[in-house]
Motif scaffolding. Sequence first.
Motif, PDB file in Angstrom:
ATOM      1  N   TYR A   1     -39.520 -11.062 -21.643  1.00  0.00           N
ATOM      2  CA  TYR A   1     -38.179 -11.192 -21.821  1.00  0.00           C
ATOM      3  C   TYR A   1     -36.733 -10.085 -21.884  1.00  0.00           C
ATOM      4  O   TYR A   1     -37.531  -9.128 -22.174  1.00  0.00           O
ATOM      5  N   THR A   2     -35.991 -10.543 -21.776  1.00  0.00           N
ATOM      6  CA  THR A   2     -35.284  -9.878 -21.722  1.00  0.00           C
ATOM      7  C   THR A   2     -33.752 -10.759 -22.039  1.00  0.00           C
ATOM      8  O   THR A   2     -33.322 -11.507 -21.953  1.00  0.00           O
TER       9      THR A   2
ATOM     10  N   THR B   1     -30.019 -11.815 -23.336  1.00  0.00           N
ATOM     11  CA  THR B   1     -28.458 -11.946 -23.240  1.00  0.00           C
ATOM     12  C   THR B   1     -27.799 -12.148 -24.249  1.00  0.00           C
ATOM     13  O   THR B   1     -27.428 -11.411 -25.193  1.00  0.00           O
TER      14      THR B   1
ATOM     15  N   ASP C   1     -29.936 -16.295 -25.903  1.00  0.00           N
ATOM     16  CA  ASP C   1     -30.914 -16.603 -24.088  1.00  0.00           C
ATOM     17  C   ASP C   1     -31.750 -14.951 -23.647  1.00  0.00           C
ATOM     18  O   ASP C   1     -31.694 -14.143 -24.569  1.00  0.00           O
ATOM     19  N   PHE C   2     -33.105 -15.709 -23.942  1.00  0.00           N
ATOM     20  CA  PHE C   2     -34.299 -15.030 -23.060  1.00  0.00           C
ATOM     21  C   PHE C   2     -34.157 -14.946 -21.751  1.00  0.00           C
ATOM     22  O   PHE C   2     -35.074 -16.675 -21.182  1.00  0.00           O
ATOM     23  N   ALA C   3     -33.969 -13.885 -20.937  1.00  0.00           N
ATOM     24  CA  ALA C   3     -33.918 -13.859 -19.721  1.00  0.00           C
ATOM     25  C   ALA C   3     -35.418 -13.628 -19.381  1.00  0.00           C
ATOM     26  O   ALA C   3     -35.914 -12.808 -19.371  1.00  0.00           O
ATOM     27  N   ALA C   4     -35.796 -14.707 -17.996  1.00  0.00           N
ATOM     28  CA  ALA C   4     -37.314 -14.290 -17.686  1.00  0.00           C
ATOM     29  C   ALA C   4     -36.924 -14.925 -16.178  1.00  0.00           C
ATOM     30  O   ALA C   4     -36.061 -15.968 -15.840  1.00  0.00           O
TER      31      ALA C   4
ATOM     32  N   THR D   1     -37.855 -17.754 -13.527  1.00  0.00           N
ATOM     33  CA  THR D   1     -38.532 -18.713 -12.904  1.00  0.00           C
ATOM     34  C   THR D   1     -40.019 -19.335 -13.071  1.00  0.00           C
ATOM     35  O   THR D   1     -40.505 -18.735 -13.019  1.00  0.00           O
TER      36      THR D   1
ATOM     37  N   VAL E   1     -40.277 -21.823 -17.679  1.00  0.00           N
ATOM     38  CA  VAL E   1     -37.878 -21.309 -17.667  1.00  0.00           C
ATOM     39  C   VAL E   1     -37.251 -22.169 -16.329  1.00  0.00           C
ATOM     40  O   VAL E   1     -38.339 -21.522 -15.419  1.00  0.00           O
TER      41      VAL E   1
ATOM     42  N   HIS F   1     -33.094 -18.173 -17.546  1.00  0.00           N
ATOM     43  CA  HIS F   1     -33.349 -18.031 -19.254  1.00  0.00           C
ATOM     44  C   HIS F   1     -33.900 -19.529 -19.791  1.00  0.00           C
ATOM     45  O   HIS F   1     -34.171 -20.919 -19.321  1.00  0.00           O
TER      46      HIS F   1
ATOM     47  N   HIS G   1     -32.499 -21.259 -23.414  1.00  0.00           N
ATOM     48  CA  HIS G   1     -31.830 -21.352 -24.541  1.00  0.00           C
ATOM     49  C   HIS G   1     -32.368 -21.292 -25.902  1.00  0.00           C
ATOM     50  O   HIS G   1     -32.838 -22.579 -25.675  1.00  0.00           O
TER      51      HIS G   1
END
Length: 375
Positions: free
Chosen positions: A254-255, A257, A275-278, A280, A339, A349, A351
Amino acid sequence: MASNRHAPEGPSAYDLDDRGAFQGPGDADNMNDGPWEAWNPTEDSVRSVRGKHRVAKQRGGGLARSSTVLGVGVIAAVGAGGMATAEGRPAVPISMPDVGGMADDLADKLPDAESLPGVGGLISDSGSDSAAAAASASATDGAVQDAAGPLTQASRTDSGTGAGEALRSRILQQADAQQGAAEQEAREAAEHAAFQKAETEAATHQKSAETAAAAKKAAEMEAKREAEEAARRKAEAARLAKLAKNFIAPVSSYTLTASFGQAGDRWAADHTGQDFAAPTGTPVKAVHSGTITQAGWAGSYGYRIVLTLDDGTELWFCHLSSMVKTSGKINTGDVIGRVGATGNVTGPHLHLEVRPDAGDPIDPMPWLRDHGISV
């Protein structure tokens, strides 16, 4: 004083027979030629063969004068006795011993008056005692003059010398007493100074010891605190290690955000989660074991799954592209969804919200770290 005339020589002991009668040289017939006759001593017959009277030198005051009185008294007694026993006998010239010389010899052998018990106290240093001594000396001088004529100037000088010696002795005693008092005062002052110094040194030593004890106690307390802190950290690490077996991150890759409390025009209020951006379709895992209490569409949250833990804390997983499990008991690490970008989002991401006791949301990051999850 004028010198006395020499008395005529009397017969020696060898010229008298057993009865005391005169025996001429070679005259044996005269040995018993007559009885004793009365002896009437005259001034010429009793004069001193040495030419003048001698008075013993006074030693220590009144004792020398007493020696003189003794000598004169002996002379008077001998004269009086001789006159009493010689009545009716013929006058025979005699030679008297030097009583003054005997007194001198006797006075030289006698100890000082001050050293005799009970006599030294009679020699007073005060003015009244000096006057009494002078009066006694005058009376004694008168008695001596009545018995043997006037005293010589030497005896009066010796009397004055005795008084001077007594005064000198008193002055020396006073000086010794003052010196002793001064030495005693100096010793007491030295002892007091030594006591003060020792007391000061003891106080300084005690203060140093107290300071060292306080420093030692502070060091011990600091060491104890550090040991307790280390123990606490160790216990916390052990607890987190144990929890790490029961708590995991919601996504593996993840990243981070948008964070909790961040403001933005896309939300009606400040951001309520992390928020963990990843990409889909990335698997979303159950952070801890619990029960799925809700699953479905939730408006701006998109597809949402609510996982309720055993302590009542709710974990919200939002914006899912799909839901794998929608009810029942879930274990740690179970995949519950994937995701997505559903709801009010700009990109795919996860949430995540944390709501203790199903109440208002809190920052998920501290909660995750407190449960052994490194994010």
